[in-house]
Design an enzyme around this catalytic site. Sequence first.
Site, mmCIF file in Angstrom:
data_model
loop_
_atom_site.group_PDB
_atom_site.id
_atom_site.type_symbol
_atom_site.label_atom_id
_atom_site.label_comp_id
_atom_site.label_asym_id
_atom_site.label_seq_id
_atom_site.Cartn_x
_atom_site.Cartn_y
_atom_site.Cartn_z
ATOM 1 N N LYS A 242 0.863 -1.187 0.000
ATOM 2 C CA LYS A 242 0.000 0.000 0.000
ATOM 3 C C LYS A 242 0.902 1.241 0.000
ATOM 4 C CE LYS A 242 -4.397 1.405 1.988
ATOM 5 N NZ LYS A 242 -5.563 0.952 2.746
ATOM 6 N N GLU A 327 -19.790 -5.483 9.684
ATOM 7 C CA GLU A 327 -20.814 -4.698 10.386
ATOM 8 C C GLU A 327 -21.914 -5.586 10.958
ATOM 9 O OE1 GLU A 327 -19.536 -3.922 7.419
ATOM 10 O OE2 GLU A 327 -18.538 -1.995 7.809
ATOM 11 N N ARG A 355 -25.771 -1.951 6.311
ATOM 12 C CA ARG A 355 -25.542 -3.363 5.998
ATOM 13 C C ARG A 355 -26.046 -4.281 7.107
ATOM 14 N NH1 ARG A 355 -20.128 -5.154 3.097
ATOM 15 N NH2 ARG A 355 -21.309 -4.206 1.416
HETATM 16 C C1 LIG Z 1 -18.918 -2.145 4.332
HETATM 17 C C2 LIG Z 1 -17.743 -1.227 4.501
HETATM 18 N N1 LIG Z 1 -17.185 -1.093 5.725
HETATM 19 C C3 LIG Z 1 -16.135 -0.271 5.890
HETATM 20 C C4 LIG Z 1 -15.625 0.422 4.845
HETATM 21 C C5 LIG Z 1 -14.490 1.395 5.057
HETATM 22 N N2 LIG Z 1 -13.294 0.949 4.361
HETATM 23 C C6 LIG Z 1 -12.927 1.425 3.183
HETATM 24 S S1 LIG Z 1 -11.496 0.799 2.599
HETATM 25 C C7 LIG Z 1 -11.370 -0.175 3.961
HETATM 26 C C8 LIG Z 1 -10.206 -1.099 4.089
HETATM 27 C C9 LIG Z 1 -10.102 -1.994 2.917
HETATM 28 O O1 LIG Z 1 -8.975 -2.786 3.071
HETATM 29 P P1 LIG Z 1 -8.559 -3.762 1.921
HETATM 30 O O2 LIG Z 1 -9.725 -4.471 1.393
HETATM 31 O O3 LIG Z 1 -7.438 -4.580 2.417
HETATM 32 O O4 LIG Z 1 -8.082 -2.761 0.772
HETATM 33 P P2 LIG Z 1 -6.823 -1.785 0.760
HETATM 34 O O5 LIG Z 1 -7.267 -0.473 1.278
HETATM 35 O O6 LIG Z 1 -5.762 -2.389 1.588
HETATM 36 O O7 LIG Z 1 -6.446 -1.719 -0.678
HETATM 37 C C10 LIG Z 1 -12.421 0.026 4.855
HETATM 38 C C11 LIG Z 1 -12.576 -0.628 6.151
HETATM 39 C C12 LIG Z 1 -16.237 0.259 3.590
HETATM 40 N N3 LIG Z 1 -15.843 0.941 2.513
HETATM 41 N N4 LIG Z 1 -17.281 -0.578 3.453
#
Ligand SMILES: Cc1ncc(C[n+]2csc(CCOP(=O)(O)OP(=O)(O)O)c2C)c(N)n1
Length: 580
Positions: A242, A327, A355
């Site tokens: 990242k 969630e 959700r």
């Molecule tokens: C249902 C939901 N919960 C929380 C989020 C907030 N959120 C956005 S990106 C993220 C982390 C995602 O991590 P990952 O899938 O590993 O992707 P990366 O950012 O590392 O590329 C979160 C928790 C979201 N977008 N959707």
Amino acid sequence: MNKAIHKINHPKQLRELNQADLPDLAKDLREYILDTLSVKPGHLGASLGVIELTIALHYHFDTPTDLLIWDVGHQCYPHKLLTGRRDNFDTLRQENGISGFPSREESEFDVFGTGHSSTSISAIVGMATADEINGINRKHIAVIGDASITSGMSLEALNHLGSTDLDVLVILNNNSIGIDPSVGGLKQHFNQLTNNQHSIFEDFGLNFLGTVDGHNFDSLLNAFQQANETKGPKVLHVKTVKGKGYEKAELDQVKWHAPGLFDKETGKITKVSKSKSYQDVFGETMLDLLNQNEKIIAITPAMITGSNLVKCHENFPKRVIDVGIAEQHAVTFAAGLAAQNTIPYCTIYSTFLQRAYDQVIHDVALQNLPVVFCIDRAGIVGSDGATHHGYFDISYLNTIPNVIIASPSNEKDFKNILYTAQFTEQPFAVRFPKESIETNENTFEYQKITIGKANKITEGNKIALLATGQLSYTIKEIITENKLENEVCLIDFPFIKPLDEQFIKILALKYNVIATFEDGILNGGFGDSVLKILNKSNYKGSFKMNGYPDEFITHGTINQLNQQLGLDKESILKFIQSYL
Ligand SMILES: Cc1ncc(C[n+]2csc(CCOP(=O)(O)OP(=O)(O)O)c2C)c(N)n1
Ligand SMILES: CC(=O)[C@@H](O)[C@H](O)COP(=O)(O)O
Ligand SMILES: [Mg+2]
């Protein structure tokens, strides 16, 4: 460097390049994203991390005929640059500009809108199934992060996919972090996965194509070739970093997930000087409450930084629990805690609580369990736009029996409401926006607040304004700034449910003009509840509800969006003046 690289705006141009040119293109996209995001803030780290992966996908596959879905979609900036949006990329997330997430409206390359996590595998399985039925032969690809793939929806979709022979490719983009450090049992499994290892995906019935370096074009393109040759559903494990290519972002991945404005050369992030926010008050109050009552447990589904719970977690690592992007689990987990004599403060952004609607009804409200829902990012959130606004919560909670709904307008009430919630023997939702808050002037001591009581702020005689949450504070400022105290009666409603029925009935007798203000969708909201009481009282005066319309609201700053929707200061003042 091949000069054509700077102009690449479509995968057809990309596919004309030699493979040897791809690293230069990656460099160019990286600089372009950094230059743009330093002045037009957005999700930086995730996008920097998938630049090579994105180029390789559009180079190898025949997009948009082949279908490519980005989970969450916060990493889609290189995809946008390569698919027709290079020239307007500097409008990203701004009023009338392009969205920060994939959007079907915006481009034929954005085959499925995302924003909330963990939807991509279900959607791509749906598309592949439809194509099979319709006799269409093409590739289907979903790219999903290591944190998002652990969520319930993803696991349900993998389980389904594994029972089919659909030719779907799931790319697990593993950078070992979500917004905050990843949690959960699968994290270890993913980090140990190598080419030769048996993986959990095989247990789901999927082919596992091993692990490749997501920043190496040869490895990626070979792996895609192997995927083409492997029939049926399959998972390719891609390791990325990242923030790749920008040292500061690689070294502090949490901070650079969405850093705001920054100086590209020095890496200095500009602090937007802001007065005290609801989030500041929430963090400090939760720390007080955790200190005061050892039964209180704070829960977050993967948003520990966004919800300002980091300090609480440092102080109470066992009583501040990050359950991952989950969630639904977070809510039912809270229900379990509440059923066994602890006091859960389930902290979820308004948009993400959507959700877990069934869990709120079936697991919490139906059993009248005293879960405290701390609902952050209520109202509209600004540049994240339609997928992330939190203006449905009043309506979706208003219809559920047993649930108290609070929407405080100042620091003192907010603190006292959070404090009072621990003593309440029923579900208790406290919603609050990403905004600055009216602060306490005097020293503060926690006090139990009377649930359901409204407060008179001014007692003018021409019009009664009934407001809840942040808008109550806005109207208070309008009244002071324009010296309208003798004309406007402002009543603040820290509680939307139960409503202060008595007070509303008294107002109905006294005022010929009554208006409500809420930062929520009008259907089924605060105004609707007030109207029911006015109707019961046989009110014959004029009544006007102000809030958000029955439509999806796009992106822009909170103020720009409120201007468009008639809820900024100027529009509210005009509204008041039209009745004076
Ligand atoms: C249902 C939901 N919960 C929380 C989020 C907030 N959120 C956005 S990106 C993220 C982390 C995602 O991590 P990952 O899938 O590993 O992707 P990366 O950012 O590392 O590329 C979160 C928790 C979201 N977008 N959707
Ligand atoms: C992509 C995503 O869902 C999150 O990164 C979200 O943008 C966070 O919002 P805040 O910046 O308000 O915490
Ligand atoms: Mg990740």
